[in-house]
Structures are given as structure tokens and as C-alpha cells.
Design an enzyme around this catalytic site. Structure first.
Site, PDB file in Angstrom:
ATOM      1  N   GLU A 489       0.854  -1.183   0.000  1.00 50.13           N
ATOM      2  CA  GLU A 489       0.000   0.000   0.000  1.00 50.13           C
ATOM      3  C   GLU A 489       0.889   1.232   0.000  1.00 50.13           C
ATOM      4  O   GLU A 489       1.168   1.786  -1.039  1.00 50.13           O
ATOM      5  CB  GLU A 489      -0.955  -0.026   1.199  1.00 50.13           C
ATOM      6  CG  GLU A 489      -2.092   0.950   1.072  1.00 50.13           C
ATOM      7  CD  GLU A 489      -3.204   0.647   2.070  1.00 50.13           C
ATOM      8  OE1 GLU A 489      -4.100   1.479   2.185  1.00 50.13           O
ATOM      9  OE2 GLU A 489      -3.172  -0.424   2.717  1.00 50.13           O
ATOM     10  N   GLU A 766      -2.279   0.826  13.421  1.00 50.16           N
ATOM     11  CA  GLU A 766      -3.419   1.185  12.589  1.00 50.16           C
ATOM     12  C   GLU A 766      -4.730   0.981  13.340  1.00 50.16           C
ATOM     13  O   GLU A 766      -5.668   1.770  13.198  1.00 50.16           O
ATOM     14  CB  GLU A 766      -3.410   0.332  11.321  1.00 50.16           C
ATOM     15  CG  GLU A 766      -4.560   0.597  10.373  1.00 50.16           C
ATOM     16  CD  GLU A 766      -4.452  -0.254   9.115  1.00 50.16           C
ATOM     17  OE1 GLU A 766      -5.051   0.121   8.096  1.00 50.16           O
ATOM     18  OE2 GLU A 766      -3.751  -1.292   9.152  1.00 50.16           O
TER      19      GLU A 766
END
Length: 912
Positions: A489, A766
Site C-alpha cells: 500500500e 493502525e
């Protein structure tokens, strides 16, 4: 409640300096002695120092010249004496500047008593190539496109011999690439920059770099060379595997400008005479997958004049544009530090692992000797699993591997070039002999942002949280503010950036970085004003109609306003204003006359607390998406109004004030009850409504109490996600509940900021529960252990716990307003502002509250002393007194405020 900001219109600072004010730390466009400036009127800043208090500038004079002596006709501009106390971002106003021109500059100032100071030491800036035609001798060159352009291939090497027969006065190299490049000259690397030219919206904005190569040139034969990796341009990007997103081939554009002492100039550029080869040691190099390096294929001396290797062929000249080229605005990515392993061990299954003790972004430096042909494989991971095994499932398709094949010639040292990894642990396979700590070093890389802030307190868990926040920022500010540095990502998610940009500005100087990246936000903004989820935009998996999500697209308004506030940079508002306005008008069109942004929130309050994971009885933290979208619609509209006001756009300011009021009225009608309850009844719902000023004044206390009640009902736990968390504690403090903010900050059980700390985190996770209490993992498909969004609590730690707050943009006026708690014995922070060092800290000691403050030269401050009685406060051992040092001493209901000029202060008063 926040103390009032006293306007310092009557502050008479009668005490003068004991010595002259000395300008220092001169910068141009937020950088020190920059090369390649594109601004036609570069802005100049300086910091002032001197002995004593209440030091301030009343006038300045700037001189600019072509030589550092400033003698005679070398002067190109003299501002003369300018009556002003401004010392930040003063525009150059001399004759028009030309490409490649170097300008030396110096400044002197007059102090508060009118005393003239001495000239500063000279600094300089150098202009870039201002017109496409300036690339007069350079053409794009590339290798033939492979049969399978999406497949990763070897790193190409390019070279060009040339001769010098005169004495060199100065020389510059200008370079950029499709892909990543590393420039070489006469056997040495040029510069220290990594991952050049960086990642921008390539079809519209491709950066080039400028290097001073004067000392690397030689009389006689020379060779300029370059290595080309795939990077963001051609390599795989994103979880959609967008290989070759920008183009099918790597390419180089470079130009050497050599000026001789006799006044003549040579220009050597990339053209068809360059030679290239792919028979080098780097067989593959990809951002996500890592690098394959065969040292047996090294071509020693390929970048030197005497090289006679084979398998080199002519490059192809390509017809790519040069009008998209822009000079580099932000600091480069560079090596920052190295970390040695803290232990080397084998997992239960026998995997050999080195633990660096810190989750970082960068790579491993390998120091090894062994037989030729031996291949060492190094894999990278952030965590070990519950059984102590090496865990890479959360990387998804990113391999993060290095393969190094030895040439067998004594000690070999290897580092990769065109990749980076996010890791704490490395698994090593095939190492010849016993792996020792000296065989490995973790090389930390990130954008070379100067550190500006630090926070410290008496709670070691909170200090570790601050450490994690800082490392999360370092690990994700790698040219682009990314979401994560490890999995497939590593994208510039706009929501993460807007949530964290204020905290980022405390920890590091991010003015240049955000100036550059926000230009890419505007470049990638769509014709209708929509702002994509990620910038640069390489994916839109949710369809054309989902180009923007509330709280993500709002980076277009939030980040420019934040940077303006942090650095006093009005030009960023001017530059970004069309983007800000286009974004608000995009929402306006979507919302229409209903003033509700239906369907505007794709991601909602991303990763809010969901207790059903553990079968808890309490409700989750869900917030209605349309309510979120409408709240951010209102907020962006109000920020646009404020920006218009600053820029003198009175008609726009009036128009968007009216629009904000209509959105606010609609929000109140649709989402707020007469008792102050808000639709969704979630923490984020109350936080956004309170933060964005969407409640009637009479309902604010009720809504704040509902928020507090929800927190208390969860036993002092939060339930917010990416959009509510950044404002949560600030809203509590703004509404008189700082104690509840401390309840949340100091909470150690899940969900909380300290829960990951207790679980051994060294960066921000996260998810609140990336590792569950039973040591198992959350969803492996999205479980990064190095994100920064939840690190936005750092903003509150600086602003409220230790008390540094903006009074005027750029900290020209500072609010020092700490809000202590009995649960800490001290807290302190420092910030290197554009004017100098700001410090604020408090300590309980021997029944006394001690507050220590530093106010930079050429600024003023309003200091709020909590729970202080003026008659019992001493400063520097003496009772407070109205006079030269303190003005407008005022006792509030629960505090004491006073106004001061620059200087160091230590206040003490009883805590009872």
C-alpha cells in the site's frame, strides 16, 4: 474553558537589550541554503538572539548580492531600512532572478530601543531552471521497452564520458527520472538524496534535483553516470498491483552546467551518445518486494573514465515533455541513523531472527564474508506472532525481501538502493557462519525534516507513546505522507494526513513537505473539485462517484489552514485557495439546497471501536455517515471563509459565512435534539459537532456532558476512529473536561493509546487492537503496526498537557496555558518555532507548582498560571509586579494570566 487572548496593543516594553540583536539560522523558503528555487520572489526568514528579556525587532534591512562580500556592484538588492517587526517569510523584492542564479543575502535588525545591530553571516539561495527551454542540451533517454513492461527487470546503468580542459569555477547537475535514479560522477555518488526524484503527480508535476558537483569534476577525462530503478513510476503500486501505472519504461533526464573561470560555460546533457547496460548487479529492485543483488555481476569502475566493459549499447532518445518539470520544494529523503540489533535468536521453528528493538522504515546494511555464489535471504517483519514466530501475513503481497549473492572477495558490505521496508525484525537465511550483531545494521530513512518538538512527562508509558508518535511520523513521512511503510500500500491517504498534520508540525518542520504535497493534492484534484482518497492518486477501487470521502477530501482545506497557522505562511493559502474553494463547491453542488451531504462519507469514522469483536455488552462507536459528511462540509466551508478573510477576499468571506450558517442550521435541525443529544449518540458525533461549532451555544454544555457520560459509561475508554480521535481530548478541554481527557490519555486497557504501549509497540498501530489482549492478531488483511493517524493525540499533549498554543499564526504570539493533573508530577515540551525555541513546562515540587516558560525573541506571550493567586506567585524568586516584565496581570476564576515579552521565566506558587 480557554482563557481569553489579550491583544498586546498597549504592551510597552521599556527594558532594552543588554547586547545587540543578532540574526541567525537564515532560511529561504523554509530551507537552509537551498538549490533549485523556483519562486520568483523567494521568502527569507531569520531568528534573533540576544541577552535579556522583552527583546524585539522594530526594523530590518536585507541585502542581496552575487558575491558573499556584498561589495560594490555585486549588490542586486538592498531593501533599505524597513520599519517592521516581521522576521519570517519576508519576500525578496529585487530585480527579476534568472535560471541558475546564486544570490547571497544577509540581514541586520534594529531592536526595541532603535539600536542598530550587526549584519548576519551570509546565507544564499540558488535559482533552478525556470523555463523548459533551460534544459537546452538535455533530452530524455531510455532503454528499449521490454517485451513484458509490467515485469520487474534489472536496474539499468547509464554513462557518458566527457573532458574538461579549463579551470572550473562552479558546476551543477540537474537531474530527474521516470523511476528512481542515483547519479554518479567519476566513481563517486552525487549527493546524499534517496529515492529521487520523489513521488509526485508525474503527468503534471515531475520534480528535478540540483547538485553542486564542482568538487567532483577533474581536469581531463570525466564520466557522468546514473542507475535507474523502477520506483513509483513503473513498479507495482497499491493493493491493486498497478504496475507501470505511469509508464512502461524508466528514463533519465540530466544536464551538467559547468562554468569556467574564464567566463565560458559548457552544458552536457543526456542524449543519444550515452551508453547503457542492464548487466549490472541489481537484478530486480521493487518498492514493495525488495531487491535481488548479485555481487558477482558488479562492474567495477563503470562510472569512471578508464572503464572498458562490454555489453553496453546506445540509449534511445525519447520525446517526453519538459514543461511538467518542477524544482524540488521539500527536503529530500536521506539516511538518518543506524540501529544495531538488540538480540539475535531462533524462533521455536528454528528461523534465525534479528530484533532491532524498534519498528522502523529503511533497510538492513549487511556486513558479510563467505564463498562466492552464497545467497543470503533477508525477510522483514514488524512483529512476532503469539508463538514467537516470524509474522509476515499482514504484509499481504509485499515480499519485503533482500537477496544478496556474494562475490567471495573478503568482507562485503551491501545496502539496497531503490526500495525500503517497514520492520523491526529480520529473518536471515543462508548466512555463512554465525550471525553476529556486527553483521547487521538497520538504516533508518525518512524525509530530512528537522526535529522541532519534544514532549516529556513523569509517566514513562506516556513518554513511550510520544516516542511511538515520533517514530510513526518518521516511518511514514518518506517523501509522501503515507499510511504505512510495509505492506502493499504505502499510499498518501488524505484522511491520515489531515488528521495528523497538526501533530506532525509539533514534532518536525513539515512546512516544505506539506507545501510540496498539497501542490500534488491540487494537481490530482478532479475537474469537479473532488479530492481523491490518495495523493498521488493511483487507485479508485470504489468507482467514479466515490472520488471523495468526508474527512479525507477535507485535507484540501484543513492542511493548508493548519500549515498557515503553524508557520504563518500566507502564501500557502494563496496557492491552495483555488483548490480549497473548488472542493467546497464540489460538496455544495452535491448537497444542493438541502445542505446535507448525502453519500459523502465513504469510509465513515474509519476503524472506530467495535466491541462485538469481544462480545462486550456496550454499544460500538458507529457514527452516521451523512452526519459526518455534513459536519465536515460545514468545517471546510468555515475554513474557506477564514482563508478568504486572511487573503482579503471579502466577497468570498461573506458568501461562505452565509453558507456555513445555512449548513449549521440544517445540521441542528436534522441531527440535534433539544436536550443536546446528537444523531448516532456516539463519541465522534459529539466531538465533531462541538469541534466544528455546529451546536447552539445553549446546548454546548449539554452535548459536552453527553460525551463525558458516554466515556464514563465505558469506564473511561474511547470509541472513536480516524475522524473523531484527533479532536477528542481537545474538545473535552475546550469544554471544561480536561480531567476526562487525562482519563483517556492515561487509560492502559483496550481501547486506548497506552494499550499498544503496554503490548510492546514502538510505533502507532493502525487499529486500537492490532494485537488483541490474548496476543492474537486483528484482521491480517489490514493490520499495520506503523500508522500515524491515532498519534494525533500528540497535538493535545503539546497544547494542553504542557500548554504550547498558537496565539497568532506562526507563533508570533504564543499562548502558554498548561492544564496540569494530579496524576503527573511534571510535564514539559519544547518547540523550535519560526521565531525560536518555545518552552513550557510545569512541575509539582515540595508543595509548590513551578511553571517554566521560554518565549522567543521577537515574540510575545500570554501566560496562564492554573490555580494561582497573584499575591502568592513569585517569578525568579521575586513577587510579580506590573512593569517592564509583566503587563495586564489578571486574576480569573481559576487562574492567573499575564502578558510577557521574550525571555525565560520561572513562576512558583503554592499548590494548596
Amino acid at each position: 474553558m480557554k482563557p481569553s487572548l489579550f491583544l498586546l496593543t498597549s504592551l510597552l516594553l521599556t527594558r532594552t537589550a543588554l547586547a545587540q540583536l543578532t540574526p541567525g539560522e537564515l532560511t529561504c523558503e523554509h530551507r537552509t541554503n537551498p538549490l533549485g528555487i523556483a519562486e520568483t520572489k523567494p521568502r527569507l526568514s531569520w531568528k534573533l538572539s540576544g541577552k535579556g528579556r522583552n527583546l524585539h525587532q522594530t526594523a530590518y534591512q536585507i541585502q542581496a548580492a552575487t558575491t558573499p562580500t556584498f561589495a560594490g556592484k555585486s549588490q542586486v538588492w538592498n531593501s533599505q531600512k524597513v520599519a517592521s517587526d516581521e522576521s519570517v517569510l519576508r519576500p525578496y523584492s529585487g530585480p527579476a532572478l534568472t535560471s541558475g542564479q546564486r544570490v547571497y543575502w544577509r540581514v541586520k535588525v534594529w531592536d526595541g530601543s532603535g539600536k542598530e545591530g550587526s549584519w548576519s553571516s551570509p546565507a544564499y539561495w540558488e535559482m533552478g531552471l525556470l523555463q523548459p527551454a533551460d534544459w537546452q542540451k538535455a533530452k530524455w533517454v531510455e532503454l528499449p521497452v521490454s517485451a513484458n513492461p509490467k515485469a520487474a527487470g534489472p536496474v539499468a546503468m547509464l554513462r557518458k564520458p566527457f573532458s574538461i580542459n579549463k579551470k572550473v569555477a562552479s558546476a551543477r547537475a540537474y537531474a530527474t527520472a521516470h523511476g528512481l535514479y542515483e547519479l554518479h560522477l567519476n566513481g563517486q555518488r552525487v549527493g546524499e538524496d534517496l529515492l529521487t526524484p520523489g513521488w509526485t503527480v508525474y503527468p503534471k508535476r515531475l520534480q528535478y534535483q540540483v547538485y553542486d558537483i564542482t568538487d567532483q569534476l577533474k581536469s581531463g577525462a570525466n564520466v557522468i553516470g546514473a542507475m535507474l530503478g523502477e520506483g513509483w513510476y513503473k513498479g507495482a503500486l497499491g493493493y491493486e498491483d498497478n504496475s507501470a501505472f505511469y509508464g512502461n519504461n524508466t528514463a533519465l533526464l540530466a544536464q551538467l552546467v559547468i562554468q569556467y573561470t574564464d567566463g565560458t560555460t559548457d552544458v552536457i546533457g543526456t542524449d543519444g551518445s550515452w551508453q547503457a547496460s542492464t548487466d549490472g548487479p541489481i537484478r530486480k529492485s521493487e518498492l514493495y518486494n525488495g531487491e535481488i543483488y548479485d555481487a558477482r555481476m558488479e562492474r567495477a569502475g563503470w562510472d569512471t573514465p578508464n572503464f572498458t566493459g562490454t555489453n553496453w549499447s546506445a540509449v534511445q532518445v525519447a520525446n517526453y515533455p519538459t514543461h511538467t518539470l518542477v524544482s524540488t520544494v521539500s527536503q529530500p529523503v536521506r539516511r538518518q541513523e543506524t540501529i544495531k540489533p538488540i538480540r539475535i535468536f531462533k524462533t521455536p521453528s528454528g528461523t534465525l531472527v534479528a530484533d532491532f528493538g524498534q519498528n522502523m522504515t529503511g533497510w538492513v546494511r549487511l556486513n558479510v564474508s563467505g564463498p562466492a555464489g552464497t545467497t543470503i535471504k533477508i525477510r522483514h517483519a514488524e512483529v512476532l506472532d503469539k508463538q514467537g514466530e516470524f509474522y509476515t501475513t499482514n504484509l499481504r503481497r509485499a515480499k519485503q525481501e533482500l537477496h544478496y549473492t556474494l562475490k567471495g572477495n573478503g568482507t562485503e558490505v551491501y545496502e539496497p538502493r531503490f526500495t525500503f521496508m517497514g520492520f523491526r525484525y529480520v529473518a536471515v537465511d543462508g548466512f555463512p557462519g554465525d550471525l553476529k550483531p556486527d553483521n547487521l545494521a538497520g538504516v533508518v530513512i525518512h524525509t530530512d525534516m528537522p526535529q522541532t518538538g519534544q514532549f516529556d512527562c513523569s509517566n514513562p508509558l506516556v513518554n513511550q507513546l510520544q516516542h511511538n508518535i515520533q517514530w510513526g511520523q518518521k516511518g511514514n513521512f518518506v517523501d509522501v505522507p503515507t499510511d504505512c511503510p510495509q505492506r502493499d500500500e504505502r499510499l498518501g491517504w488524505t484522511g491520515d494526513a489531515q488528521a495528523f498534520c497538526r501533530t506532525a508540525g509539533f514534532n518536525r518542520d513539515v512546512a516544505a513537505l506539506f507545501t510540496r504535497w498539497l501542490a500534488d493534492v491540487a494537481a490530482d484534484q478532479r475537474a469537479d473539485g473532488a479530492v481523491p482518497f490518495v495523493v498521488p492518486d493511483i487507485l479508485n477501487p470504489l468507482g467514479k462517484d466515490a472520488a471523495t470521502s468526508a474527512g479525507w477530501g477535507d485535507v484540501a482545506t484543513i492542511a493548508p489552514w493548519t500549515i498557515y497557522q503553524l508557520y504563518g505562511d500566507q502564501r500557502i493559502l494563496e496557492t491552495q485557495y483555488p483548490s480549497m474553494k473548488a472542493y467546497v463547491e464540489y460538496i455544495h453542488k452535491k448537497a444542493g439546497d438541502r445542505y446535507i451531504w448525502k453519500g459523502g462519507s465513504v469510509f465513515g469514522d474509519w476503524l472506530f471501536y467495535k466491541p462485538h469483536m469481544y462480545s462486550h455488552a456496550e454499544p460500538d462507536g458507529y457514527t452516521n455517515n451523512d452526519m459526518i459528511a455534513t459536519a465536515f462540509y460545514a468545517y471546510s466551508t468555515d475554513l474557506l471563509r477564514q482563508a478568504a478573510t486572511v487573503l482579503g477576499k471579502t466577497d468570498d468571506a461573506r458568501q461562505y459565512a452565509d453558507l456555513f450558517n445555512k449548513i449549521k442550521a440544517t445540521f441542528q435541525r436534522e441531527y440535534i435534539t433539544p436536550t443536546g443529544r446528537i444523531a448516532s449518540d456516539s463519541q465522534t458525533a459529539y466531538v465533531l459537532a462541538l469541534m466544528f461549532n455546529l451546536l447552539p451555544d445553549e446546548l454546548r454544555p449539554l452535548a459536552a456532558q453527553h460525551l463525558v457520560d458516554d466515556i464514563k459509561s465505558r469506564k473511561n475508554h474511547l470509541s472513536t476512529g480516524f475522524l473523531g480521535t484527533p479532536y477528542l481530548c481537545q474538545v473535552l478541554s475546550d469544554n471544561g473536561f480536561t480531567d476526562v481527557g487525562y482519563d483517556l490519555l492515561l487509560q492502559e486497557s483496550f481501547p486506548s493509546w497506552l494499550y499498544p504501549v503496554k503490548m510492546g509497540a514502538t510505533t502507532i498501530w493502525e487499529r486500537w487492537d492490532g494485537i488483541r489482549p490474548d496476543s492474537t492478531f486483528q484482521d491480517a488483511g489490514m493490520n499495520s503496526f506503523n500508522h500515524y493517524a491515532y498519534g494525533a493525540i500528540g497535538d493535545w499533549m503539546y497544547r494542553v498537557v504542557s500548554g504550547i498554543e498558537i496565539g497568532k499564526p506562526g507563533y508570533k504570539h504564543v499562548l502558554i496555558q498548561p492544564q496540569p493533573t494530579d496524576r503527573l508530577t511534571y510535564a514539559k515540551s519544547s518547540l523550535k518555532s519560526s521565531y525560536g525555541d518555545i518552552k513550557s513546562g510545569w512541575e509539582r515540587k515540595n508543595g509548590q507548582m513551578i511553571v517554566r516558560v521560554s518565549v522567543p525573541t521577537n515574540t510575545t506571550a500570554t501566560i496562564r498560571l492554573p490555580k494561582a493567586d497573584a499575591s502568592r506567585v513569585t517569578e525568579g524568586g521575586k513577587a510579580l509586579a506590573q512593569g517592564a516584565n509583566f503587563r495586564n496581570i489578571k486574576a480569573g476564576q481559576n487562574d492567573l494570566t499575564l502578558e510577557v515579552g521574550s525571555g525565560d521565566y520561572e513562576f512558583s506558587y503554592p499548590t494548596n
